[in-house]
Design a protein around this motif. Sequence first.
Motif, PDB file in Angstrom:
ATOM      1  N   ALA A 462       0.877  -1.014  -0.097  1.00  0.00           N
ATOM      2  CA  ALA A 462       0.116  -0.048   0.027  1.00  0.00           C
ATOM      3  C   ALA A 462       0.935   1.201   0.089  1.00  0.00           C
ATOM      4  CB  ALA A 462      -1.020  -0.093   1.266  1.00  0.00           C
ATOM      5  N   GLN A 463       1.997   1.321   0.692  1.00  0.00           N
ATOM      6  CA  GLN A 463       2.962   2.266   0.772  1.00  0.00           C
ATOM      7  C   GLN A 463       3.549   2.715  -0.430  1.00  0.00           C
ATOM      8  OE1 GLN A 463       3.465   4.503   3.833  1.00  0.00           O
ATOM      9  NE2 GLN A 463       4.438   5.523   1.876  1.00  0.00           N
ATOM     10  N   ASN A 464       3.914   1.389  -1.146  1.00  0.00           N
ATOM     11  CA  ASN A 464       4.610   1.368  -2.452  1.00  0.00           C
ATOM     12  C   ASN A 464       3.620   1.935  -3.612  1.00  0.00           C
ATOM     13  OD1 ASN A 464       5.187  -0.456  -5.041  1.00  0.00           O
ATOM     14  ND2 ASN A 464       7.192   0.277  -4.192  1.00  0.00           N
ATOM     15  N   LEU A 465       2.484   1.402  -3.619  1.00  0.00           N
ATOM     16  CA  LEU A 465       1.541   2.024  -4.487  1.00  0.00           C
ATOM     17  C   LEU A 465       1.330   3.702  -4.341  1.00  0.00           C
ATOM     18  CD1 LEU A 465      -0.742   2.113  -6.502  1.00  0.00           C
ATOM     19  CD2 LEU A 465      -2.404   1.435  -4.537  1.00  0.00           C
ATOM     20  N   ASP A 466       1.387   4.182  -2.948  1.00  0.00           N
ATOM     21  CA  ASP A 466       1.150   5.527  -2.646  1.00  0.00           C
ATOM     22  C   ASP A 466       2.448   6.623  -3.211  1.00  0.00           C
ATOM     23  OD1 ASP A 466       0.350   7.905  -1.603  1.00  0.00           O
ATOM     24  OD2 ASP A 466       0.597   7.542   0.287  1.00  0.00           O
ATOM     25  N   ASP A 467       3.695   5.672  -2.886  1.00  0.00           N
ATOM     26  CA  ASP A 467       4.970   6.429  -3.315  1.00  0.00           C
ATOM     27  C   ASP A 467       5.288   6.347  -4.501  1.00  0.00           C
ATOM     28  OD1 ASP A 467       5.392   6.923  -0.489  1.00  0.00           O
ATOM     29  OD2 ASP A 467       6.714   5.222  -0.292  1.00  0.00           O
ATOM     30  N   THR A 468       5.113   5.344  -5.522  1.00  0.00           N
ATOM     31  CA  THR A 468       5.383   5.084  -6.880  1.00  0.00           C
ATOM     32  C   THR A 468       4.488   5.859  -7.835  1.00  0.00           C
ATOM     33  OG1 THR A 468       4.619   2.848  -6.932  1.00  0.00           O
ATOM     34  CG2 THR A 468       7.050   3.269  -6.132  1.00  0.00           C
ATOM     35  N   GLU A 469       3.070   5.749  -7.458  1.00  0.00           N
ATOM     36  CA  GLU A 469       2.225   5.959  -8.443  1.00  0.00           C
ATOM     37  C   GLU A 469       1.435   7.148  -8.107  1.00  0.00           C
ATOM     38  OE1 GLU A 469      -0.193   2.560  -9.896  1.00  0.00           O
ATOM     39  OE2 GLU A 469       1.276   1.062  -9.246  1.00  0.00           O
ATOM     40  N   LEU A 470       1.325   7.508  -6.715  1.00  0.00           N
ATOM     41  CA  LEU A 470       0.597   8.802  -6.517  1.00  0.00           C
ATOM     42  C   LEU A 470       1.366   9.637  -5.981  1.00  0.00           C
ATOM     43  CD1 LEU A 470      -2.482   6.481  -4.778  1.00  0.00           C
ATOM     44  CD2 LEU A 470      -2.273   7.312  -7.076  1.00  0.00           C
ATOM     45  N   ASP A 471       2.652   9.645  -5.990  1.00  0.00           N
ATOM     46  CA  ASP A 471       3.416  10.551  -5.425  1.00  0.00           C
ATOM     47  C   ASP A 471       3.162  11.283  -4.002  1.00  0.00           C
ATOM     48  OD1 ASP A 471       5.596  12.356  -5.549  1.00  0.00           O
ATOM     49  OD2 ASP A 471       4.292  14.208  -6.332  1.00  0.00           O
ATOM     50  N   GLY A 472       2.743  10.180  -3.198  1.00  0.00           N
ATOM     51  CA  GLY A 472       2.454  10.333  -1.626  1.00  0.00           C
ATOM     52  C   GLY A 472       1.184  10.966  -1.243  1.00  0.00           C
ATOM     53  N   ALA A 473       0.261  11.064  -2.438  1.00  0.00           N
ATOM     54  CA  ALA A 473      -0.960  11.945  -2.137  1.00  0.00           C
ATOM     55  C   ALA A 473      -2.046  11.438  -1.579  1.00  0.00           C
ATOM     56  CB  ALA A 473      -1.380  12.374  -3.687  1.00  0.00           C
ATOM     57  N   ALA A 474      -1.960  10.122  -1.426  1.00  0.00           N
ATOM     58  CA  ALA A 474      -2.988   9.052  -0.989  1.00  0.00           C
ATOM     59  C   ALA A 474      -3.327   9.268   0.605  1.00  0.00           C
ATOM     60  CB  ALA A 474      -2.925   7.513  -1.379  1.00  0.00           C
ATOM     61  N   VAL A 475      -4.379   8.898   1.242  1.00  0.00           N
ATOM     62  CA  VAL A 475      -4.549   8.558   2.660  1.00  0.00           C
ATOM     63  C   VAL A 475      -4.829   7.163   2.688  1.00  0.00           C
ATOM     64  CG1 VAL A 475      -6.317   8.933   4.569  1.00  0.00           C
ATOM     65  CG2 VAL A 475      -5.619  10.898   3.072  1.00  0.00           C
ATOM     66  N   GLN A 476      -3.934   6.540   3.561  1.00  0.00           N
ATOM     67  CA  GLN A 476      -3.873   5.035   3.775  1.00  0.00           C
ATOM     68  C   GLN A 476      -4.572   4.688   4.989  1.00  0.00           C
ATOM     69  OE1 GLN A 476       0.225   3.405   3.477  1.00  0.00           O
ATOM     70  NE2 GLN A 476       0.742   5.124   2.372  1.00  0.00           N
ATOM     71  N   ILE A 477      -5.353   3.700   5.044  1.00  0.00           N
ATOM     72  CA  ILE A 477      -6.213   3.228   6.014  1.00  0.00           C
ATOM     73  C   ILE A 477      -6.207   1.704   5.886  1.00  0.00           C
ATOM     74  CG2 ILE A 477      -8.625   2.970   6.921  1.00  0.00           C
ATOM     75  CD1 ILE A 477      -9.141   5.675   5.660  1.00  0.00           C
ATOM     76  N   ARG A 478      -5.838   1.248   7.151  1.00  0.00           N
ATOM     77  CA  ARG A 478      -5.952  -0.195   7.467  1.00  0.00           C
ATOM     78  C   ARG A 478      -7.235  -0.770   7.733  1.00  0.00           C
ATOM     79  NH1 ARG A 478      -4.951  -2.900  12.358  1.00  0.00           N
ATOM     80  NH2 ARG A 478      -4.516  -5.097  12.150  1.00  0.00           N
TER      81      ARG A 478
END
Length: 809
Positions: A462-478
């Motif tokens: 999930a962190q990798n998806l945010d970093d590589t494809e969304l430039d850290g713009a997502a809110v991550q929720i478990r």
Amino acid sequence: MATTNVDPAFVNAGQTEGLEIWRIEKLKVVPQEPTTFGVFYSGDSYIVLKTKKNGTRLEWDIHFWLGSTTTHDEQGIAAYKTVELDDYLGGAPVQHREVQDHESKLFMSYFKKGIKYLEGGIESGFKKVERDVYETRLLHIKGRRNVRVRQVKCDVSSLNQGDVFILDAGLTIYIWNGPSSSMMEKIKGAEVAKRIKDEERGGKAQIYIIDEKWDSDEKFFKALGSEGEISIKNEENGGDDREFERMEQENVKLMRVSDASGQLEIEEKGSKPLKRTDLDSNDCFILDSGPSGIFVWVGKNCTKNEKNSAWQNALEFLNQRGYPKWTPISSLVEGAETPLFKQYFSSWETEKLTDFSHVSPDEGSNIASSDEQFDVSELHSHPAPKCDGFMPDDGSGTVKIWRIENRERVAVPEDTYGVFYSGDCYILLYTYQKSNRDHYIIYFWQGNKSTIDERGASALLAQNLDDTELDGAAVQIRVVQGREPEHFLRLFKGKMLILMGGINNVIEETPLKMFHIRGTNDVNTRAVQVPCRCASLNSNDVFVVHDDSKLFVWIGKGASDDEVSVARNVVQFICPNREVTDVKEGEETEEFWGIVGEKEEYATGPRLESAQNGLPSRLFQCSNASGKFKLEEIINFDQEDLVEDDVMLLDASDAIFVWVGRGANHQEKKASLTAALEYIRTDPAGRTSDNTQIVQIKQGFEPPNFTGHFHAWDPEKWSHGKTYEELKKELGEENVATTTVEEELANFSKAYSYDELLKRTPPPGVDPTEKEAHLSDDDFKLVFKMSREEYLAKPQWKRTAMKKQVGLF
């Protein structure tokens, strides 16, 4: 829609489920962005509206929140505008007054990530949060489940050894764990720091955890602005983790309030136990439960002036009684009483409540602890709600889903969206439009039977998806199975299906399946596969049973019409275009039992068979991990909330269960039994040990009338798939059956012979570290060659040596 006599900021408010917040800015009502929800400035006042759907109708709770340094003008505007919003919604909402640091559990439950207090007011509130612009700040983490995050002075004097602090220095974030802070506080601190990194720093900040070098980490104290000799206050300066106000349950009173003479007049109408008939539709009443809170009840035949004066009368009542200014106040109208209010009445008619859902807003004006440190009676004052405040939009955006396979993301077909396996983990990317740009949420869902490796991989990917494809713009929720937030469920429009098995948890695939369906509308419903047998049924819910040829909808006696309606929608998702046969509980056919199997005991009884019971089940965690025995209520509970190292108390209305985890210690077991009796003794509704069953049960041996209060109970978790009846037959009823709390408490003071106490496994109720306490006075003298009084007068080290000498250590 007509908007006469309503503030423009309230137009169209309360028409969809979710949370809406307004701030009083320069004496005007200003709506707040959802991204700021949970952040409150101590110098301001706010209005918070929670809208939820109950079947086909909408229900509302309105809170006006007062910061510790807000002005009197702002307080007055917030209170006045709350009444205005109430009128706009037809007079149906329940109103609540909230004061900073003393918020109700209902209010706190809206903010699953906790709430954050910031210094200042409207002027500082206008500061825009920018990822690359920041000021160093120190945040104090306080609480266990309902965590509060408070900005404090950025100085070493703010620290104490019993709590967790976050030093936010922009691209460097320090988590300072006090040496006496609890594991729960440390976990909460890590969660808050990660949210700052993800949501305010775009994932670019570095997080450092300071644990061992808590009093000597040079980088931390330099960033804090404190160098040289360091002195940090001890844990006592941090205060108690859970602020409870003593509730005088024995003195609960109902007062009739009148100002007809020109002055506030208060007349006592009744005391515990109260009856519904003590209320009169022509009057207003105050239910006084002591400093823990008061309720203002407005009869449907009251005049508009009496209704509008209710808040002022309540505040004057507080002054007359000398209660603290932060005392919680709730205002509600006849026909819209909450379970929290109704719990104070020993009898309450089950007639259909007035339905406000069809009243248009513009018509509103036409509608009139078991020890000295913990008081168990406080648990009756704030029953926890089942709410979720995270609602960034209506769920109409786009969704992509991947399953974790061999530590990789593998896309799942779109026609299977909404289908999850309990043995797997998934990543869900949700994209929605706001302010003409894309916003992102990454949910990583973890099944209860998934492996530790899969759960870890889901978080990393999930962190990798945010970093590589969304430039850290997502809110991550478990998201954990069974605790899905409302917004997550909304994405599947009531068609979420959880199947047994998974990639690494393969089970035999058969056409015979049973699904446990629980929910009240097409949003919060889940269908969970359970073992297809009679023992899986529950009188309070609806089940779908099918094989290759037959499809049944089994309707429990306590299932609501809404649940039945939702079940039919789920059926079309599970087995489209199949003929459905309804089966009511008690009217099952041989054909039905031929599919389900032989009849067995299942979850039933008066409480589960009633669809009209307005008091939800409540679960409390009993623990002395903090050094003091305390009970904490768990909101939106499920089986995963039963902590194996503690004792849990389940209030099932007609029964109280004390559930003992395998790892619970001796002191917790004894204190929990005493707490259960005290909990019933102080019940404002008049329940007693004579009319309410109070029993102890053990982990792995849960009877159906206990498991029935949990959605899709998993018998594999502790009982190896065996039912309660099967365990009794296998192990003997004396080893499995429930026992009364009184019987269990008697064991703690029971005397045993010296030979019995010498056994490797001590008798029930015996503390292995204090076996000598269970010797009779005569046996004590024979064993220790002295009286008990002489023994207790000796120092601890001497007593320990003596116990070792006689084999009782």
